[in-house]
Design a protein around this motif. Structure first.
Motif, PDB file in Angstrom:
ATOM      1  N   ASP A  21      11.457   7.807  12.689  1.00 43.35           N
ATOM      2  CA  ASP A  21      12.191   8.966  12.940  1.00 43.35           C
ATOM      3  C   ASP A  21      11.722  10.162  13.740  1.00 43.35           C
ATOM      4  O   ASP A  21      12.438  10.688  14.554  1.00 43.35           O
ATOM      5  CB  ASP A  21      12.824   9.290  11.562  1.00 43.35           C
ATOM      6  N   ALA A  22      10.682  10.530  13.099  1.00 52.29           N
ATOM      7  CA  ALA A  22      10.031  11.673  13.835  1.00 52.29           C
ATOM      8  C   ALA A  22       9.427  11.375  14.998  1.00 52.29           C
ATOM      9  O   ALA A  22       9.752  12.224  16.134  1.00 52.29           O
ATOM     10  CB  ALA A  22       8.894  12.101  13.005  1.00 52.29           C
ATOM     11  N   ILE A  40       4.423  14.864  15.929  1.00 55.16           N
ATOM     12  CA  ILE A  40       5.221  13.718  15.073  1.00 55.16           C
ATOM     13  C   ILE A  40       4.830  13.402  13.559  1.00 55.16           C
ATOM     14  O   ILE A  40       5.361  13.326  12.782  1.00 55.16           O
ATOM     15  CB  ILE A  40       4.701  12.495  15.975  1.00 55.16           C
ATOM     16  N   ALA A  41       3.399  13.995  13.271  1.00 54.00           N
ATOM     17  CA  ALA A  41       2.762  13.823  12.135  1.00 54.00           C
ATOM     18  C   ALA A  41       3.416  15.044  11.010  1.00 54.00           C
ATOM     19  O   ALA A  41       3.855  14.651   9.982  1.00 54.00           O
ATOM     20  CB  ALA A  41       1.300  13.938  11.975  1.00 54.00           C
ATOM     21  N   GLY A  45       5.874  14.742   7.820  1.00 53.55           N
ATOM     22  CA  GLY A  45       5.361  15.012   6.598  1.00 53.55           C
ATOM     23  C   GLY A  45       4.070  14.314   6.044  1.00 53.55           C
ATOM     24  O   GLY A  45       3.983  14.210   5.173  1.00 53.55           O
ATOM     25  N   VAL A  46       3.527  14.054   7.254  1.00 58.86           N
ATOM     26  CA  VAL A  46       2.396  13.074   6.796  1.00 58.86           C
ATOM     27  C   VAL A  46       1.151  13.625   7.639  1.00 58.86           C
ATOM     28  O   VAL A  46       1.310  14.540   8.624  1.00 58.86           O
ATOM     29  CB  VAL A  46       2.333  11.659   7.201  1.00 58.86           C
ATOM     30  N   SER A  47      -0.114  13.153   7.482  1.00 59.38           N
ATOM     31  CA  SER A  47      -1.227  13.617   8.368  1.00 59.38           C
ATOM     32  C   SER A  47      -1.402  12.679   9.582  1.00 59.38           C
ATOM     33  O   SER A  47      -0.756  11.641   9.646  1.00 59.38           O
ATOM     34  CB  SER A  47      -2.443  13.173   7.582  1.00 59.38           C
ATOM     35  N   LYS A  48      -1.843  13.245  10.467  1.00 60.50           N
ATOM     36  CA  LYS A  48      -2.106  12.624  11.830  1.00 60.50           C
ATOM     37  C   LYS A  48      -2.928  11.202  11.491  1.00 60.50           C
ATOM     38  O   LYS A  48      -2.498  10.154  12.276  1.00 60.50           O
ATOM     39  CB  LYS A  48      -2.696  13.140  12.720  1.00 60.50           C
ATOM     40  N   PRO A  49      -4.041  11.285  10.763  1.00 61.74           N
ATOM     41  CA  PRO A  49      -4.800   9.962  10.752  1.00 61.74           C
ATOM     42  C   PRO A  49      -3.793   8.827   9.950  1.00 61.74           C
ATOM     43  O   PRO A  49      -3.942   7.612  10.324  1.00 61.74           O
ATOM     44  CB  PRO A  49      -5.678  10.406   9.556  1.00 61.74           C
ATOM     45  N   LEU A  50      -2.719   9.151   9.170  1.00 59.07           N
ATOM     46  CA  LEU A  50      -1.946   8.260   8.491  1.00 59.07           C
ATOM     47  C   LEU A  50      -0.962   7.679   9.615  1.00 59.07           C
ATOM     48  O   LEU A  50      -0.795   6.426   9.510  1.00 59.07           O
ATOM     49  CB  LEU A  50      -1.008   9.000   7.281  1.00 59.07           C
TER      50      LEU A  50
END
Length: 222
Positions: A21-22, A40-41, A45-50
């Motif tokens: 979605d992001a 995008i991260a 609502g998440v970390s870039k590594p994820l």
């Protein structure tokens, strides 16, 4: 009472959809080059590594976004068709589904119709495959219309396969252009059904004449 009270773990499938979605939002708004994985991260609502853990790279994320939006559009068109209706109603309902989906998912439409087509052959091929599937579906509908007309008319003309295919390509191209026209505000608030009716008025009457053997020819001009 003991025990941790941390937040529930989000299922992988749900988290991945949030990232897609992001990605769709970022790519549609900023373009492939300008959309960053940091952006995008943050949107997801998440970390870039994820994001990298789930989708490996920006290229793979972009491809996954294209494939998801393409599949959703094809599904919407197929689901909208009124299967037991006359051929013209089937085509109109399929077009209505196309325009409704494009209007309800403007970022997805921008991703498919603008971004994916202008950032390299691998992405353009993904959209071409989606378009080919829609064209084939429309080809089947036009073929069904021709057969339906032949059963009810004394002087029905049989359309060659190349004619049916050409008509389907022309109709899909016109639908794409009309979706752009409706999406940028020039339609003046036309609904999906009205946009579909506009295209049917342009195409269906001509198809009817063609099936009756009164198609246009340059030899008849002048």
């Amino acid at each position: 009472m003991g025990g941790a009270t941390g937040s529930k773990r989000v299922p992988r499938a749900v988290r991945e959809q949030q990232m897609l979605d992001a990605g769709v939002r970022a790519f549609a708004r900023s373009g492939y080059q300008n959309a960053s994985m940091d952006d995008i991260a943050e949107l997801a609502g998440v970390s870039k590594p994820l994001v990298y853990l789930y989708l490996n790279s920006k290229e793979e994320l972009f491809t996954a976004c294209i494939r998801r939006e393409a599949a959703a559009l094809v599904t919407a068109v197929r689901a909208a068709v009124e299967r037991d209706a006359p051929a013209d109603r089937q085509l109109w309902s399929g077009l209505s589904g196309f325009f409704a989906h494009a209007a309800e998912h403007p970022e997805g439409w921008t991703l498919l119709h603008v971004q994916a087509r202008t950032h390299g052959q691998p992405y353009a091929r993904e959209v071409a495959a989606m378009r080919a599937e829609i064209v084939e579906f429309v080809t089947q509908l036009i073929g069904a219309a021709a057969r339906e007309h032949a059963r009810g008319a004394a002087r029905a003309r049989t359309l060659a396969g190349t004619e049916v295919s050409g008509l389907a390509h022309a109709l899909v191209g016109a639908a794409e252009s009309l979706a752009d026209w409706a999406g940028d505000g020039r339609a003046g608030g036309h609904s999906a059904q009205e946009a579909a009716a506009t295209l049917m008025n342009f195409a269906w009457a001509g198809l009817g004449n063609l099936l009756q053997g009164t198609g246009w020819s340059p030899d008849r001009v002048g």
